[in-house]
Design a protein around this motif. Sequence first.
Motif, PDB file in Angstrom:
ATOM      1  N   UNK A 200       5.205  -8.087   3.782  1.00  0.00           N
ATOM      2  CA  UNK A 200       5.062  -7.718   5.181  1.00  0.00           C
ATOM      3  C   UNK A 200       5.484  -8.819   6.123  1.00  0.00           C
ATOM      4  N   UNK A 201       6.529  -8.539   6.919  1.00  0.00           N
ATOM      5  CA  UNK A 201       7.021  -9.493   7.906  1.00  0.00           C
ATOM      6  C   UNK A 201       6.761  -9.019   9.324  1.00  0.00           C
ATOM      7  N   UNK A 202       5.995  -7.931   9.461  1.00  0.00           N
ATOM      8  CA  UNK A 202       5.568  -7.440  10.772  1.00  0.00           C
ATOM      9  C   UNK A 202       4.067  -7.661  10.869  1.00  0.00           C
ATOM     10  N   UNK A 203       3.660  -8.541  11.758  1.00  0.00           N
ATOM     11  CA  UNK A 203       2.247  -8.904  11.828  1.00  0.00           C
ATOM     12  C   UNK A 203       1.370  -7.748  12.285  1.00  0.00           C
ATOM     13  N   UNK A 204       1.800  -7.056  13.345  1.00  0.00           N
ATOM     14  CA  UNK A 204       1.002  -5.982  13.917  1.00  0.00           C
ATOM     15  C   UNK A 204       1.875  -4.764  14.183  1.00  0.00           C
ATOM     16  N   UNK A 205       1.608  -3.671  13.507  1.00  0.00           N
ATOM     17  CA  UNK A 205       2.323  -2.422  13.745  1.00  0.00           C
ATOM     18  C   UNK A 205       1.683  -1.688  14.920  1.00  0.00           C
ATOM     19  N   UNK A 206       2.339  -0.634  15.368  1.00  0.00           N
ATOM     20  CA  UNK A 206       1.743   0.179  16.435  1.00  0.00           C
ATOM     21  C   UNK A 206       0.465   0.846  15.943  1.00  0.00           C
ATOM     22  N   UNK A 207       0.531   1.372  14.720  1.00  0.00           N
ATOM     23  CA  UNK A 207      -0.590   2.131  14.167  1.00  0.00           C
ATOM     24  C   UNK A 207      -0.922   1.618  12.772  1.00  0.00           C
ATOM     25  N   UNK A 208      -2.208   1.384  12.529  1.00  0.00           N
ATOM     26  CA  UNK A 208      -2.678   1.091  11.174  1.00  0.00           C
ATOM     27  C   UNK A 208      -3.303   2.373  10.632  1.00  0.00           C
ATOM     28  N   UNK A 209      -2.689   2.933   9.601  1.00  0.00           N
ATOM     29  CA  UNK A 209      -3.185   4.160   8.986  1.00  0.00           C
ATOM     30  C   UNK A 209      -4.085   3.784   7.822  1.00  0.00           C
ATOM     31  N   UNK A 210      -5.391   3.899   8.016  1.00  0.00           N
ATOM     32  CA  UNK A 210      -6.355   3.563   6.975  1.00  0.00           C
ATOM     33  C   UNK A 210      -6.744   4.823   6.210  1.00  0.00           C
ATOM     34  N   UNK A 211      -6.620   4.760   4.888  1.00  0.00           N
ATOM     35  CA  UNK A 211      -6.968   5.908   4.045  1.00  0.00           C
ATOM     36  C   UNK A 211      -8.364   5.766   3.442  1.00  0.00           C
ATOM     37  N   UNK A 212      -9.152   4.823   3.977  1.00  0.00           N
ATOM     38  CA  UNK A 212     -10.461   4.543   3.398  1.00  0.00           C
ATOM     39  C   UNK A 212     -11.431   5.723   3.498  1.00  0.00           C
ATOM     40  N   UNK A 213     -11.209   6.627   4.452  1.00  0.00           N
ATOM     41  CA  UNK A 213     -12.077   7.799   4.594  1.00  0.00           C
ATOM     42  C   UNK A 213     -11.501   9.041   3.918  1.00  0.00           C
ATOM     43  N   UNK A 214     -10.279   8.919   3.408  1.00  0.00           N
ATOM     44  CA  UNK A 214      -9.653  10.069   2.745  1.00  0.00           C
ATOM     45  C   UNK A 214      -9.817   9.883   1.242  1.00  0.00           C
ATOM     46  N   UNK A 215     -10.977  10.271   0.748  1.00  0.00           N
ATOM     47  CA  UNK A 215     -11.338   9.950  -0.628  1.00  0.00           C
ATOM     48  C   UNK A 215     -12.051  11.122  -1.284  1.00  0.00           C
ATOM     49  N   UNK A 216     -12.233  11.012  -2.613  1.00  0.00           N
ATOM     50  CA  UNK A 216     -12.980  12.020  -3.353  1.00  0.00           C
ATOM     51  C   UNK A 216     -12.176  12.653  -4.476  1.00  0.00           C
ATOM     52  N   UNK A 217     -12.893  13.215  -5.428  1.00  0.00           N
ATOM     53  CA  UNK A 217     -12.278  13.907  -6.565  1.00  0.00           C
ATOM     54  C   UNK A 217     -11.852  15.303  -6.125  1.00  0.00           C
ATOM     55  N   UNK A 218     -10.621  15.681  -6.423  1.00  0.00           N
ATOM     56  CA  UNK A 218     -10.123  17.019  -6.100  1.00  0.00           C
ATOM     57  C   UNK A 218     -10.289  17.958  -7.287  1.00  0.00           C
ATOM     58  N   UNK A 219      -9.901  17.505  -8.459  1.00  0.00           N
ATOM     59  CA  UNK A 219      -9.983  18.351  -9.655  1.00  0.00           C
ATOM     60  C   UNK A 219     -10.054  17.474 -10.900  1.00  0.00           C
ATOM     61  N   UNK A 220     -10.963  17.813 -11.797  1.00  0.00           N
ATOM     62  CA  UNK A 220     -11.084  17.093 -13.067  1.00  0.00           C
ATOM     63  C   UNK A 220     -11.103  18.124 -14.190  1.00  0.00           C
ATOM     64  N   UNK A 221     -10.044  18.140 -14.975  1.00  0.00           N
ATOM     65  CA  UNK A 221      -9.963  19.037 -16.123  1.00  0.00           C
ATOM     66  C   UNK A 221     -10.341  18.225 -17.356  1.00  0.00           C
ATOM     67  N   UNK A 222     -11.604  18.345 -17.752  1.00  0.00           N
ATOM     68  CA  UNK A 222     -12.139  17.497 -18.813  1.00  0.00           C
ATOM     69  C   UNK A 222     -11.396  17.716 -20.121  1.00  0.00           C
ATOM     70  N   UNK A 223     -11.161  18.969 -20.477  1.00  0.00           N
ATOM     71  CA  UNK A 223     -10.517  19.285 -21.750  1.00  0.00           C
ATOM     72  C   UNK A 223      -9.089  18.775 -21.831  1.00  0.00           C
ATOM     73  N   UNK A 224      -8.351  18.866 -20.718  1.00  0.00           N
ATOM     74  CA  UNK A 224      -6.969  18.384 -20.694  1.00  0.00           C
ATOM     75  C   UNK A 224      -6.881  16.891 -20.413  1.00  0.00           C
ATOM     76  N   UNK A 225      -8.021  16.300 -20.064  1.00  0.00           N
ATOM     77  CA  UNK A 225      -8.092  14.867 -19.752  1.00  0.00           C
ATOM     78  C   UNK A 225      -7.134  14.482 -18.625  1.00  0.00           C
ATOM     79  N   UNK A 226      -7.237  15.218 -17.515  1.00  0.00           N
ATOM     80  CA  UNK A 226      -6.480  14.895 -16.311  1.00  0.00           C
ATOM     81  C   UNK A 226      -7.421  14.878 -15.115  1.00  0.00           C
TER      82      UNK A 226
END
Length: 440
Positions: free
Chosen positions: A72-98
């Motif tokens: 990173x050679x740009x110290x401050x962008x116009x917008x910082x997009x933080x994904x810290x709140x975009x979290x969680x398990x969507x799908x867990x297929x135990x048998x297929x191990x995915x």
Amino acid sequence: MIVADILTDLKSLIPESQVKEEERQSHSLGNTGQVTVYPKSEAEIASVLKYANDNGKNISVMGGGTKRGYGGLVETADILLSLSDYKGIIEHTVGDMTLTVRPGTTFKEIQDYLAEHDQKISLDPAWPEYATIGGVIAANESGPKRLGYGSARDVVIGMKIVYPNGTVIRSGAKVVKNVAGYDMNKLFIGSMGTLGVVSEVTVKLRPVPKYESLVLLTFPKGNMEEIRSFVINLLDAPMEPTSLELLSPALSKRLTDSAHYTLAISFEDVEKSVHYQENFINNSEHNAEVSILRQKEAQAFWDEFYTIRPNGTEFITNNQTEAALKIGIVNLDVLKVVKEAHVLQDVNNLVIQAHGGLGHGLCQVILKGASDDVVAAIEQLRYFVVQLGGYVTITHLPFSLRQQIDVWGEQPSYFFLLKQMKSKIDPNNVLNHKRFVGGI
């Protein structure tokens, strides 16, 4: 007025509570923004990206923040997009191990969830409590167990990506057996978020091993030829270590309280198989001191190991400069690199902790000291590694010093392809501008 306008525009796109002006826009590591947004859906990510693309704004993307000092050679962008709140398990297929998960989910959260099903992701990044799966993938991060686990490119089987213009695409699939066409996942893994924002990732899993141990071989005489001979014999034998990591004396002192070159050899399998491999090490020809850590003791060692690298979420208040290097070399030349790092410690009046995988050739070097001494040591080490045919990438360094020394080193022969892909996918340089190789 520019910040006020961005705030107003973004608040019209996503809930006001998810948008805030940064009180402190400067950060010693850079890669921040005048306004920070915390999207909670894929649609919100797409709308923010489209707004930036249409209005000539640039965006810095961040997950947990552990890699803020990486490129990173740009110290401050116009917008910082933080994904810290975009979290969680969507799908867990135990048998297929995915598992399909949102990118802001921390690695530890994922592993804790999977442990309930006796499964795990076969990766071992640094700072798992803070590092997000999206950040691990964007940087293609791996740890000492890469020898047995592979890298993110071996684990990811599908992703959804939001392009800078707001378009959402899917690469790969949610099944392990998918061989149709080019594997687009590999285009985005390791691209440092310069081509798109990961909105969903699907990984293949493996069972939690029945038994785990860590064999520590300490070589008091520090004879590199003796270590080399042992390693060659081990790699030629029908053993399956998960890691074969050489620790420098300084790092060994921190982790084992023994200031000597040490091999950390881990095994994960059924108990009988692990003990068989332990016995093989014990009965091999060497003059090393052997200690064996099993189960919880081994896990405690690795828990400490994953915190040795600088953490981009922390604010450094003292006058010391911290840096971290990723070095790629022919696997047995790891011996030379770790030894050279140890020598440079005294020459440059620094604290240098180094380790490297003798099965895969990747080394990590952590430096602490005065900024001029750190820069001098990096340049010396890079020269040494290039003579061996390897490369050095700086994975953590304060923003001011990233203006003085090239984070990525010499441009690769395929740089023109990287540049063409960036110009095709992100012609307006919206995403993580100048964060990747050659200022891409």
